[in-house]
Enzyme design. Sequence first.
Site, PDB file in Angstrom:
ATOM      1  N   HIS A  17     -16.270   1.270  -1.146  1.00  0.00           N
ATOM      2  CA  HIS A  17     -15.593   2.421  -0.534  1.00  0.00           C
ATOM      3  C   HIS A  17     -16.217   2.729   0.833  1.00  0.00           C
ATOM      4  CE1 HIS A  17     -14.980   3.715  -4.958  1.00  0.00           C
ATOM      5  NE2 HIS A  17     -13.796   3.350  -4.506  1.00  0.00           N
ATOM      6  N   LYS A  41      -7.375  12.516 -16.636  1.00  0.00           N
ATOM      7  CA  LYS A  41      -8.465  11.565 -16.873  1.00  0.00           C
ATOM      8  C   LYS A  41      -9.777  12.316 -17.068  1.00  0.00           C
ATOM      9  CE  LYS A  41      -7.363   7.317 -14.320  1.00  0.00           C
ATOM     10  NZ  LYS A  41      -7.806   6.577 -13.126  1.00  0.00           N
ATOM     11  N   ARG A  90      -9.113  -5.562  -2.316  1.00  0.00           N
ATOM     12  CA  ARG A  90     -10.255  -6.434  -2.619  1.00  0.00           C
ATOM     13  C   ARG A  90      -9.803  -7.859  -2.892  1.00  0.00           C
ATOM     14  NH1 ARG A  90     -12.342  -2.554  -7.251  1.00  0.00           N
ATOM     15  NH2 ARG A  90     -10.097  -2.672  -7.526  1.00  0.00           N
ATOM     16  N   SER A 128     -15.889   0.947  -9.190  1.00  0.00           N
ATOM     17  CA  SER A 128     -16.618   2.063  -9.810  1.00  0.00           C
ATOM     18  C   SER A 128     -16.779   1.814 -11.309  1.00  0.00           C
ATOM     19  CB  SER A 128     -15.850   3.369  -9.599  1.00  0.00           C
ATOM     20  OG  SER A 128     -15.725   3.656  -8.235  1.00  0.00           O
TER      21      SER A 128
HETATM   22  O1  PNS Z   1      -9.377   5.086  -6.594  1.00  0.00           O
HETATM   23  P1  PNS Z   1      -8.044   4.944  -7.261  1.00  0.00           P
HETATM   24  O2  PNS Z   1      -8.112   5.510  -8.659  1.00  0.00           O
HETATM   25  O3  PNS Z   1      -7.513   3.541  -7.214  1.00  0.00           O
HETATM   26  O4  PNS Z   1      -7.009   5.873  -6.414  1.00  0.00           O
HETATM   27  C1  PNS Z   1      -5.681   6.029  -6.827  1.00  0.00           C
HETATM   28  C2  PNS Z   1      -4.980   7.149  -6.038  1.00  0.00           C
HETATM   29  C3  PNS Z   1      -5.778   8.424  -6.084  1.00  0.00           C
HETATM   30  C4  PNS Z   1      -4.814   6.722  -4.594  1.00  0.00           C
HETATM   31  C5  PNS Z   1      -3.563   7.341  -6.680  1.00  0.00           C
HETATM   32  O5  PNS Z   1      -3.700   7.443  -8.068  1.00  0.00           O
HETATM   33  C6  PNS Z   1      -2.841   8.563  -6.153  1.00  0.00           C
HETATM   34  O6  PNS Z   1      -2.429   8.625  -5.015  1.00  0.00           O
HETATM   35  N1  PNS Z   1      -2.687   9.560  -7.027  1.00  0.00           N
HETATM   36  C7  PNS Z   1      -2.015  10.813  -6.700  1.00  0.00           C
HETATM   37  C8  PNS Z   1      -0.690  10.931  -7.448  1.00  0.00           C
HETATM   38  C9  PNS Z   1       0.432  10.230  -6.707  1.00  0.00           C
HETATM   39  O7  PNS Z   1       0.747  10.548  -5.587  1.00  0.00           O
HETATM   40  N2  PNS Z   1       1.045   9.241  -7.394  1.00  0.00           N
HETATM   41  C10 PNS Z   1       2.194   8.542  -6.854  1.00  0.00           C
HETATM   42  C11 PNS Z   1       1.825   7.293  -6.126  1.00  0.00           C
HETATM   43  S1  PNS Z   1       2.680   5.980  -6.870  1.00  0.00           S
END
Ligand code: PNS
Length: 164
Positions: A17, A41, A90, A128
């Site tokens: 990150h 979660k 990645r 993570s």
């Molecule tokens: O670190 P991560 O868990 O891969 O991040 C995922 C994240 C936070 C970018 C994604 O889950 C997100 O944007 N969540 C907010 C809800 C949302 O907007 N969902 C619709 C996108 S398809």
Amino acid sequence: MLRAIYPGSFDPVTFGHMDIIRRSSRLVDELIVGVLNNKAKTPLFSVEERVRMLEEVTSDIPNIRIIPFGGLLVDFARRVDAGMVIRGLRAITDFEYELQMAQTNHKMAPELETAFLTTSLEYSYLSSTTVKEVAAFGGDISQFVPVPVADRITEKMKKKESVD
Ligand code: PNS
């Protein structure tokens, strides 16, 4: 003025990150690290703890703000007036999910662009989840996360052990 969001769970922030944060902060005027507060979660760290750790390890970056968010990313982007979302890729395995997310977001907010940075090779294996697993079994995580983060993980694992 280009304001971008680098969103994620950051549970916890890793060197992978950090690599994306540093590189993307040089490409934009302001980088907002959006820390997802996902009530569905159960993260290892609370959103407040994740924000604090991110603030600590990015304190030398001038054009950065760490902000927690809940709900849709596109709504958060509108609230903070960001025109771009940055995500790290990645490996090819990340691509399908990232493409789906970028296209869904674009459908909901056509004014919001998603840009991908490829994670530097030395961190392309890192997540993570694996860091937490290594830590849970007492492994050395100093090569995966910054020192203050490694200390917090170790502390957390000890507390968990005494509860379990
Ligand atoms: O670190 P991560 O868990 O891969 O991040 C995922 C994240 C936070 C970018 C994604 O889950 C997100 O944007 N969540 C907010 C809800 C949302 O907007 N969902 C619709 C996108 S398809």
